[in-house]
Write a protein that holds these residues in place. Structure first.
Motif, short mmCIF file in Angstrom:
data_model
loop_
_atom_site.label_atom_id
_atom_site.label_comp_id
_atom_site.label_asym_id
_atom_site.label_seq_id
_atom_site.Cartn_x
_atom_site.Cartn_y
_atom_site.Cartn_z
N TYR A 120 0.79 -0.99 -0.03
CA TYR A 120 -0.20 0.15 0.09
C TYR A 120 0.82 1.20 0.01
N ARG A 121 0.59 2.20 -1.10
CA ARG A 121 1.20 3.33 -1.06
C ARG A 121 0.44 4.69 -1.03
N LEU A 122 1.02 5.73 -0.60
CA LEU A 122 0.33 6.91 -0.47
C LEU A 122 0.86 7.82 -1.49
N LEU A 123 -0.02 8.63 -2.39
CA LEU A 123 0.51 9.31 -3.39
C LEU A 123 -0.11 10.89 -3.14
N ASN A 124 0.71 11.94 -3.23
CA ASN A 124 0.18 13.12 -3.00
C ASN A 124 -0.11 13.87 -4.45
N VAL A 125 -1.20 13.78 -4.89
CA VAL A 125 -1.71 14.32 -6.31
C VAL A 125 -1.31 15.74 -6.35
N LYS A 126 -1.61 16.62 -5.31
CA LYS A 126 -1.38 17.99 -5.53
C LYS A 126 0.01 18.35 -5.81
N GLY A 127 1.07 17.38 -4.95
CA GLY A 127 2.12 17.66 -5.32
C GLY A 127 2.82 17.16 -6.69
N LEU A 128 2.48 16.24 -6.98
CA LEU A 128 2.46 15.55 -8.19
C LEU A 128 1.96 16.35 -9.60
N LEU A 129 0.99 17.21 -9.36
CA LEU A 129 0.38 18.17 -10.51
C LEU A 129 0.53 19.57 -10.22
N LYS A 130 1.55 19.99 -9.28
CA LYS A 130 1.51 21.52 -8.71
C LYS A 130 1.57 22.34 -9.99
N ASN A 131 2.29 22.14 -11.06
CA ASN A 131 2.49 23.14 -12.19
C ASN A 131 1.77 22.54 -13.51
N GLU A 132 0.95 21.82 -13.19
CA GLU A 132 0.18 21.44 -14.44
C GLU A 132 -1.03 22.31 -14.96
N LYS A 133 -1.36 22.35 -16.02
CA LYS A 133 -2.56 23.09 -16.62
C LYS A 133 -3.42 22.07 -17.48
N GLY A 134 -4.37 22.43 -18.04
CA GLY A 134 -5.50 21.84 -18.82
C GLY A 134 -5.91 20.73 -18.15
N VAL A 135 -6.12 19.72 -18.98
CA VAL A 135 -6.80 18.31 -18.45
C VAL A 135 -6.44 17.67 -17.09
N LEU A 136 -4.85 17.91 -17.02
CA LEU A 136 -4.34 17.32 -15.88
C LEU A 136 -4.67 18.10 -14.65
N ALA A 137 -5.06 19.52 -14.63
CA ALA A 137 -5.18 20.47 -13.63
C ALA A 137 -6.66 20.26 -13.26
N GLU A 138 -7.52 19.70 -14.13
CA GLU A 138 -8.80 19.31 -13.85
C GLU A 138 -9.21 18.35 -12.52
N ASN A 176 5.58 4.28 0.63
CA ASN A 176 4.92 3.11 1.28
C ASN A 176 4.34 3.37 2.34
N ILE A 177 2.92 3.17 2.79
CA ILE A 177 2.31 3.59 3.83
C ILE A 177 2.97 3.05 5.15
N ASP A 178 3.59 1.58 5.15
CA ASP A 178 4.38 1.41 6.51
C ASP A 178 5.60 2.29 6.85
N HIS A 179 6.04 3.10 5.82
CA HIS A 179 7.10 4.08 6.01
C HIS A 179 6.54 5.04 6.94
N ILE A 180 5.29 5.48 6.56
CA ILE A 180 4.53 6.74 7.23
C ILE A 180 4.29 6.28 8.64
N THR A 181 3.84 5.11 8.73
CA THR A 181 3.31 4.83 10.12
C THR A 181 4.23 4.43 11.04
N GLY A 182 5.40 4.04 10.49
CA GLY A 182 6.56 3.49 11.28
C GLY A 182 6.59 1.99 11.65
N ASN A 183 5.73 1.22 10.67
CA ASN A 183 5.49 -0.10 10.97
C ASN A 183 6.53 -0.84 9.94
N GLU A 184 7.70 -0.28 9.48
CA GLU A 184 8.50 -1.01 8.53
C GLU A 184 9.13 -2.29 9.23
#
Length: 192
Positions: A120-138, A176-184
């Protein structure tokens, strides 16, 4: 675009859109290439063991919205689903050998992604698309963001506006979510 769409090709068999084992694949494209896009998807799906049963096309000012009814190809016995070429099926997999099997969209513009290796992994979409325009910005509109779903053929995430991402990019851009929760480093009990 004004947002008004006109049906230019209705479904041929409305009852077919309720068959078990089918799903709807949606995409948008310029009006001039609708037929070429459908044919391209027909070939791609056939290589992966699927067939297009029906289509529905709407025309807007410049673009068309297309819905395709798709199911696994059936040979001979209609009750038994078989792939086209023996047991081989093409699938989009990351270089690390995994694909996305589930997605959950959080209100904070983060996606929880489940990969077929049970990671299980966590993705920050705002960070990934911060400079995008058009259909990606939607995608940064919360209503569009919450339409995230798994494309079973490509093994990745797709949104209602038909934006999808390479699963390799999603894997590399997430943590990886385990990295965030400290369960590695936790050891599991032998019984679990």
């Amino acid at each position: 675009m004004s947002g008004k769409f006109e049906t230019i090709k209705p479904v041929e068999k409305p009852e077919g859109w309720k068959w078990e084992g089918t799903w709807v694949s949606k995409f948008g494209c310029h009006l001039d290439i609708v037929n070429a896009q459908i044919e391209s998807k027909r070939k791609l799906y056939a290589e992966q063991g699927y067939e297009i049963l029906d289509s529905y096309i709407e025309k807007g000012d410049m673009f068309a919205r297309v819905k395709l009814l798709v199911r696994p190809i059936r040979e001979g016995n209609e009750e038994e689903v078989k792939p086209v070429k023996g047991e081989t099926r093409v699938s989009s997999k990351c270089k690390n050998g995994v694909k996305i099997t589930a997605v959950f969209a959080l209100m904070s513009f983060k996606l929880i992604l489940e990969f077929d290796n049970r990671e299980y992994r966590l993705l920050n979409v705002k960070g990934l698309l911060k400079n995008e325009k058009g259909v990606l910005a939607e995608i940064l509109d919360i209503d569009m963001f919450r339409t995230a779903r798994v494309d079973r053929i490509a093994g990745t995430v797709v949104f209602e506006n038909e934006v999808d991402f390479d699963p390799e990019i999603l894997y590399k851009s997430s943590v990886n979510i385990d990295h965030i929760t400290g369960n590695e480093g936790e050891m599991r009990h032998e019984g679990y």
